[in-house]
Scaffold this active site. Structure first.
Site, PDB file in Angstrom:
ATOM      1  NE  ARG A 155     -21.414 -17.538  26.151  1.00  0.00           N
ATOM      2  CZ  ARG A 155     -20.915 -16.507  26.829  1.00  0.00           C
ATOM      3  NH1 ARG A 155     -20.180 -15.608  26.207  1.00  0.00           N
ATOM      4  NH2 ARG A 155     -21.148 -16.358  28.110  1.00  0.00           N
ATOM      5  CD  GLU A 201     -17.885  -5.591  32.641  1.00  0.00           C
ATOM      6  OE1 GLU A 201     -18.442  -6.231  31.733  1.00  0.00           O
ATOM      7  OE2 GLU A 201     -18.362  -4.567  33.147  1.00  0.00           O
ATOM      8  CE  LYS A 232     -18.856 -11.849  33.862  1.00  0.00           C
ATOM      9  NZ  LYS A 232     -17.638 -11.063  33.685  1.00  0.00           N
TER      10      LYS A 232
HETATM   11  P1  ATP Z   1     -21.083 -13.484  31.096  1.00  0.00           P
HETATM   12  O1  ATP Z   1     -21.805 -13.621  29.797  1.00  0.00           O
HETATM   13  O2  ATP Z   1     -21.225 -14.642  32.018  1.00  0.00           O
HETATM   14  O3  ATP Z   1     -21.331 -12.173  31.789  1.00  0.00           O
HETATM   15  P2  ATP Z   1     -18.815 -12.395  29.852  1.00  0.00           P
HETATM   16  O4  ATP Z   1     -18.492 -12.919  28.509  1.00  0.00           O
HETATM   17  O5  ATP Z   1     -19.489 -11.088  29.940  1.00  0.00           O
HETATM   18  O6  ATP Z   1     -19.562 -13.501  30.683  1.00  0.00           O
HETATM   19  P3  ATP Z   1     -16.188 -11.588  30.525  1.00  0.00           P
HETATM   20  O7  ATP Z   1     -15.674 -11.258  31.862  1.00  0.00           O
HETATM   21  O8  ATP Z   1     -16.344 -10.514  29.530  1.00  0.00           O
HETATM   22  O9  ATP Z   1     -17.555 -12.330  30.779  1.00  0.00           O
HETATM   23  O10 ATP Z   1     -15.400 -12.807  29.893  1.00  0.00           O
HETATM   24  C1  ATP Z   1     -14.011 -12.927  29.862  1.00  0.00           C
HETATM   25  C2  ATP Z   1     -13.650 -13.937  28.822  1.00  0.00           C
HETATM   26  O11 ATP Z   1     -14.264 -15.187  29.099  1.00  0.00           O
HETATM   27  C3  ATP Z   1     -14.100 -13.521  27.425  1.00  0.00           C
HETATM   28  O12 ATP Z   1     -13.042 -13.672  26.522  1.00  0.00           O
HETATM   29  C4  ATP Z   1     -15.221 -14.457  27.099  1.00  0.00           C
HETATM   30  O13 ATP Z   1     -15.226 -14.758  25.737  1.00  0.00           O
HETATM   31  C5  ATP Z   1     -14.890 -15.687  27.955  1.00  0.00           C
HETATM   32  N1  ATP Z   1     -16.112 -16.406  28.316  1.00  0.00           N
HETATM   33  C6  ATP Z   1     -17.164 -15.931  29.015  1.00  0.00           C
HETATM   34  N2  ATP Z   1     -18.139 -16.851  29.101  1.00  0.00           N
HETATM   35  C7  ATP Z   1     -17.692 -17.948  28.452  1.00  0.00           C
HETATM   36  C8  ATP Z   1     -18.246 -19.249  28.184  1.00  0.00           C
HETATM   37  N3  ATP Z   1     -19.460 -19.595  28.618  1.00  0.00           N
HETATM   38  N4  ATP Z   1     -17.491 -20.119  27.478  1.00  0.00           N
HETATM   39  C9  ATP Z   1     -16.264 -19.781  27.046  1.00  0.00           C
HETATM   40  N5  ATP Z   1     -15.697 -18.584  27.265  1.00  0.00           N
HETATM   41  C10 ATP Z   1     -16.393 -17.670  27.954  1.00  0.00           C
HETATM   42 MG    MG Z   2     -18.488  -9.778  28.453  1.00  0.00          MG
END
Ligand code: ATP
Ligand code: MG
Length: 550
Positions: free
Chosen positions: A256, A28, A266
């Protein structure tokens, strides 16, 4: 192979999807990428590379309130820097019309309704995992009315928050995500970074994600474990409009990445940036890709780290020491060694002929002549570290001390201290020594061994550098598990700015060049450097406590 690669290999053998492998990385665009994302990137792009498939980049841009092109651009930059190549760039917003049409179809088939309750009322009716929820009073309104109201929502006739479109599934389902999830909400306050003011209703992530995968032809939709519970809902949405035996995406989940002494969200990172608690998204203390890059972590080291930790189905916490260890291992092989004196005191070689300048040739990495040599000006006055001299050294002090032992100046001559000079406060300002003029390293007289070798930089040619000593951003191991606000847990010593006298070979460095400052640590040239201004960031100290623990 990790467990997802095994699944992909099996699917290939069974000729599923006609042997097509298609993954996607779906960020995102509401912040910069962090090292957690890199774990997902290595998986998504890695599968495509390894099995001859394609990995597309898809921006999941369903919430205009938080999204921005700045983030889109930075995400593409960071993925390219990591060394990965995407097939196409897609946006969930490209599917807004398709998703809207699908919502209309759901309404017509009696599978969706417009709810006029407040968010709080809807939350209250959700029930708990062990108790069923309650039906909304609007749940059974006629199709025609739903169609008219949803149209009014999109036409901008309904204020934000006054209505939502919900799927009509089952308020008693043990999976809470099936309790009439919200499909659409109204957002009129912010234009969308790509579709502008065209839409007043936006699909929820859960209604957009699985369908986007389907529209694109994704075969293996890989994400993190928190989406396990969403998977049946994604499948349900697809089942409503795709015949059973036709192609559909399959979702697989892995654990994760969490790392000690930092946060991996984020939202929290944005807070640190907005409140000025760090200098920006690329502050070298941040776990963002751009922060790590500025800190001097190489793409190669970050990818090697992801390889080491692997993929499982169990959540855990990785020791930051392992990341630091991996970076050191990588830089050890390629960072040229140079002298930088952090707490300088002047050393005068009393028997060195006045005005005699000489060049010392030193290997960039000791014992690896193939990596080249550099020239270090040498002369009568040198900067040495204050701690390398003791006025009254005892027998256990091997470095400079009047009447003490002989000491080798790194790659140069052997010297012996004779005395020192102090200022009115008793602080040593100058150290005096004699130099054995026949002891130059690499000459016949240069083989004599000494107990200690010290670093030096010739005074006339030395350059002044600003040096930023970075340390862990947080003072506690797991800031997210702490009951205090995470901003109270910042390490007050995470940045110390100081200066150093560095050797003149650093005059023409480039941004992002890596060095080992002998006995000090690994350093990288910071983006703030300019002609006549040298700024270095400490990437890592030399002390590695990871191996001891392992
Ligand atoms: P955050 O929780 O930091 O806001 P998010 O999951 O909302 O991160 P996205 O932009 O939706 O961020 O993530 C894009 C991809 O990255 C998704 O497929 C998510 O599963 C993966 N991802 C995000 N954070 C992690 C992490 N800590 N470890 C592994 N994969 C991750
Ligand atoms: Mg997300």
């Amino acid at each position: 192979m990790n467990f997802i690669e095994e699944i992909v290999e099996k699917d290939l053998q069974e000729k599923k999807n006609d042997g097509r492998i298609q993954t996607r990385f779906p960020p995102e665009p509401n912040g910069y990428l962090h090292i957690g994302h890199v774990k997902a990137i290595c998986m998504d792009f890695g599968i495509a590379e390894r099995f001859g498939g394609v990995c597309n980049l898809r921006f999941d841009d369903t919430n205009p309130v938080k999204e921005d092109v700045e983030y889109v651009d930075s995400i593409m930059r960071d993925i390219a820097w990591l060394g990965f190549h995407w097939g196409n760039v897609y946006y969930a917003s490209d599917y807004f019309q398709q998703l809207y049409d699908l919502a209309i179809r759901f309404i017509k088939e009696g599978k969706a309704y417009v709810d006029e309750q407040t968010a709080e009322q809807i939350a209250e009716q959700k029930g708990t995992p062990t108790e069923p929820g309650q039906n909304s009073p609007y749940r059974d309104r006629p199709v025609e009315e739903n169609l008219r109201l949803f149209q009014a929502m999109q036409n901008g006739e309904v204020p934000d928050g006054k209505m939502v479109l919900r799927a009509k599934i089952d308020m008693a389902n043990p999976n809470m995500h099936f309790r009439d999830p919200i499909m659409y909400r109204i957002i009129t306050t912010h234009p969308h970074h790509r579709t502008g003011r065209r839409w007043n209703v936006y699909p929820m992530y859960d209604f957009a994600h699985g369908q986007s995968d389907y529209f694109e032809g994704v075969t293996h939709s890989i994400c993190t474990l928190e989406f396990v519970v969403h998977r049946p809902l994604y499948d349900w949405f697809i089942d409503q409009f795709v015949p059973q035996n036709e192609y559909r995406p399959h979702q697989y989940e892995f654990n994760r990445l969490n790392i000690t002494y930092t946060v991996m969200s984020k939202r929290k990172m944005l807070q640190l940036v907005k409140e000025g608690l760090v200098a920006g998204w690329d502050d070298p203390r941040m776990p963002t890709v751009c922060g790590l890059r500025r800190r001097g972590y190489t793409a190669e080291a970050i990818r090697a780290f992801i390889d080491k930790i692997g993929y499982t189905k169990v959540e855990g916490m990785i020791d930051l020491g392992l990341l630091e260890h991996t970076v050191r291992e990588c830089l050890k092989e390629k960072a040229p060694r140079v002298c930088a004196i952090f707490d300088p005191v002047r050393l005068i070689l009393t028997n060195w002929p006045e005005n005699r300048q000489e060049d010392i040739t030193a290997e960039n990495i000791d014992g690896m002549p193939e990596l080249g040599t550099r020239r270090m000006p040498f002369g009568k006055e040198l900067w040495i570290e204050r701690q390398d001299f003791q006025e009254e050294g005892d027998k256990n002090f091997y470095r400079l001390s009047p009447g003490g032992r002989e000491v080798r100046l790194k790659s140069a001559y052997i010297v012996q201290a004779t005395g020192c000079e102090k200022d009115s406060e008793g602080r040593i300002t100058t150290v005096y020594a004699t130099c054995d003029l026949d002891s130059k390293s690499g000459t016949e007289g240069g083989n004599r061994k000494t107990k200690a070798t010290i670093n030096w930089v010739e005074c006339n040619s030395a350059l002044d550098a600003e040096v930023r000593l970075y340390d862990r951003l947080f003072a506690v191991e797991n800031p997210s598990a702490d009951e205090r606000d995470f901003r109270e847990l910042l390490n007050p010593d995470s940045l110390k700015v100081t200066t150093a006298k560095v050797e003149s070979s650093l005059r023409n460095v480039q941004m992002q060049d890596h060095f080992q400052f002998l006995k000090q640590g690994y350093f990288v040239v910071d983006d703030d450097s300019a002609p006549g201004r040298l700024v270095f960031n400490r990437t890592a100290s030399l002390k590695d406590n990871w191996q001891k623990k392992a």
